[in-house]
Design a protein around this motif. Sequence first.
Motif, PDB file in Angstrom:
ATOM      1  N   UNK A   2     -51.694  -3.479 -56.552  1.00 38.16           N
ATOM      2  CA  UNK A   2     -52.822  -2.766 -57.007  1.00 38.16           C
ATOM      3  C   UNK A   2     -52.366  -1.640 -57.811  1.00 38.16           C
ATOM      4  N   UNK A   3     -51.038  -1.251 -57.508  1.00 37.04           N
ATOM      5  CA  UNK A   3     -50.632  -0.123 -58.543  1.00 37.04           C
ATOM      6  C   UNK A   3     -50.363  -0.828 -59.602  1.00 37.04           C
ATOM      7  N   UNK A   4     -49.803  -1.956 -59.743  1.00 40.32           N
ATOM      8  CA  UNK A   4     -49.389  -2.911 -61.024  1.00 40.32           C
ATOM      9  C   UNK A   4     -50.979  -2.922 -61.823  1.00 40.32           C
ATOM     10  N   UNK A   5     -52.055  -3.246 -61.204  1.00 44.02           N
ATOM     11  CA  UNK A   5     -53.281  -3.312 -61.830  1.00 44.02           C
ATOM     12  C   UNK A   5     -53.810  -1.825 -62.259  1.00 44.02           C
ATOM     13  N   UNK A   6     -53.453  -0.780 -61.445  1.00 42.52           N
ATOM     14  CA  UNK A   6     -53.893   0.672 -62.173  1.00 42.52           C
ATOM     15  C   UNK A   6     -52.805   0.869 -63.494  1.00 42.52           C
ATOM     16  N   UNK A   7     -51.542   0.418 -63.440  1.00 42.34           N
ATOM     17  CA  UNK A   7     -50.955   0.577 -64.858  1.00 42.34           C
ATOM     18  C   UNK A   7     -51.412  -0.350 -65.790  1.00 42.34           C
ATOM     19  N   UNK A   8     -51.796  -1.431 -65.466  1.00 45.56           N
ATOM     20  CA  UNK A   8     -52.698  -2.147 -66.597  1.00 45.56           C
ATOM     21  C   UNK A   8     -53.731  -1.620 -67.142  1.00 45.56           C
ATOM     22  N   UNK A   9     -54.565  -0.984 -66.145  1.00 46.12           N
ATOM     23  CA  UNK A   9     -56.132  -0.348 -66.462  1.00 46.12           C
ATOM     24  C   UNK A   9     -55.544   0.800 -67.559  1.00 46.12           C
ATOM     25  N   UNK A  10     -54.213   1.464 -67.107  1.00 46.37           N
ATOM     26  CA  UNK A  10     -54.034   3.027 -67.814  1.00 46.37           C
ATOM     27  C   UNK A  10     -53.630   2.185 -69.333  1.00 46.37           C
ATOM     28  N   UNK A  11     -52.860   1.375 -69.554  1.00 44.00           N
ATOM     29  CA  UNK A  11     -52.711   0.673 -70.718  1.00 44.00           C
ATOM     30  C   UNK A  11     -53.918   0.356 -71.578  1.00 44.00           C
ATOM     31  N   UNK A  12     -55.002  -0.459 -70.771  1.00 44.87           N
ATOM     32  CA  UNK A  12     -56.354  -0.697 -71.159  1.00 44.87           C
ATOM     33  C   UNK A  12     -56.925   0.551 -71.670  1.00 44.87           C
ATOM     34  N   UNK A  55     -54.050  -5.127 -72.239  1.00 47.28           N
ATOM     35  CA  UNK A  55     -53.156  -5.660 -71.249  1.00 47.28           C
ATOM     36  C   UNK A  55     -53.797  -6.030 -69.601  1.00 47.28           C
ATOM     37  N   UNK A  56     -55.032  -5.356 -69.363  1.00 53.13           N
ATOM     38  CA  UNK A  56     -55.626  -5.549 -68.132  1.00 53.13           C
ATOM     39  C   UNK A  56     -56.460  -6.987 -68.261  1.00 53.13           C
ATOM     40  N   UNK A  57     -56.974  -7.319 -69.366  1.00 56.81           N
ATOM     41  CA  UNK A  57     -57.714  -8.503 -69.549  1.00 56.81           C
ATOM     42  C   UNK A  57     -56.614  -9.752 -69.519  1.00 56.81           C
ATOM     43  N   UNK A  58     -55.494  -9.761 -70.202  1.00 57.31           N
ATOM     44  CA  UNK A  58     -54.609 -10.828 -70.364  1.00 57.31           C
ATOM     45  C   UNK A  58     -53.958 -11.011 -69.110  1.00 57.31           C
ATOM     46  N   UNK A  59     -53.474  -9.900 -68.425  1.00 58.44           N
ATOM     47  CA  UNK A  59     -52.881 -10.127 -66.985  1.00 58.44           C
ATOM     48  C   UNK A  59     -53.639 -10.270 -65.810  1.00 58.44           C
ATOM     49  N   UNK A  60     -54.781 -10.134 -65.665  1.00 58.11           N
ATOM     50  CA  UNK A  60     -55.577 -10.300 -64.756  1.00 58.11           C
ATOM     51  C   UNK A  60     -55.456 -11.510 -63.909  1.00 58.11           C
ATOM     52  N   UNK A  61     -55.566 -12.630 -64.562  1.00 47.92           N
ATOM     53  CA  UNK A  61     -55.357 -13.979 -64.165  1.00 47.92           C
ATOM     54  C   UNK A  61     -54.319 -14.276 -63.532  1.00 47.92           C
TER      55      UNK A  61
END
Length: 299
Positions: A238-248, A197-203
Amino acid sequence: MLRHKAYEMPHLHHDVAYRSDGIFLDGNGTGASWTELVLLRRCLARGAAATAASVLLCVAAVLYNDWLLQFFVTTGLPQTSSYVSETFAADQPYRLLFGTVELACAAMVIAGATLAARSASWGPALAGWGAVAAFGGCSVLDVLLPMACAPSVEHGCPPDNIQHTTTSGLVEFILFASMALFGLAARRSGHGPPGSAAGRWAPFLMPVSMASAIATVGPYLGHPGGQGIAQRIHLVSVAAWFILLAVEARYARPLSRRQDGASGQGRDGVQEVSAAIRRLSPLPDAHPDDRHGRLPDGE
């Protein structure tokens, strides 16, 4: 010929008999090679680390938005025009509370990134987890070098504390570097493995996070107002990024780095353990008593 040996592995507390041909037999008469048992143990450990990393990053996402405590603690700081860093400025009454929350969040980010990096393949993904850990380290410095006062309510208090501004700038730079690295990793692997998820949603997340961060610099340019709202939007991103990293972290491939390139599939810890268990095939018994390494009578 069968010999008997107690073989201990986490969550596998069976006596294991092994034969001279390198095949192991557990208490159910199931056969497995030494390589398969080591792989199973490694997958269990990495699956547990991935789960722990995911939980830590989810908790960090909540703690990073400690500005929500201002709805329950009377700080006297206006949410619309105050920086969150003002809550733990050197002269603020609740600096210990907010500073402790910030440090706890940074510690969880560092620990979560370190655990998740165990399952990351070499390249941008591993560098991305390194950037996330560095983000936590700079966040610690941000708390240890606080603002001297709260410029939103104290006239004459400068917003540009050089030490705190430097550490805050480093936090932001490393944050965007981590997003860029995970985005690059996903692009190199064809949008990443399933669950990346992190890689797909980062852009998509990076422009929102960067725009809201830039919108907070008004006071430094002599145009204060609204920076509190912009920063809180940024903290939510940033919290959303942490959630994506948690999925990653949760769905990272738990194979060794050399095996990662050959696997071609993204499987989480549970699936990889299941695959290893399925490779354990029953072996024919020469005698019913052979199952636990006991030789038939008369031999």
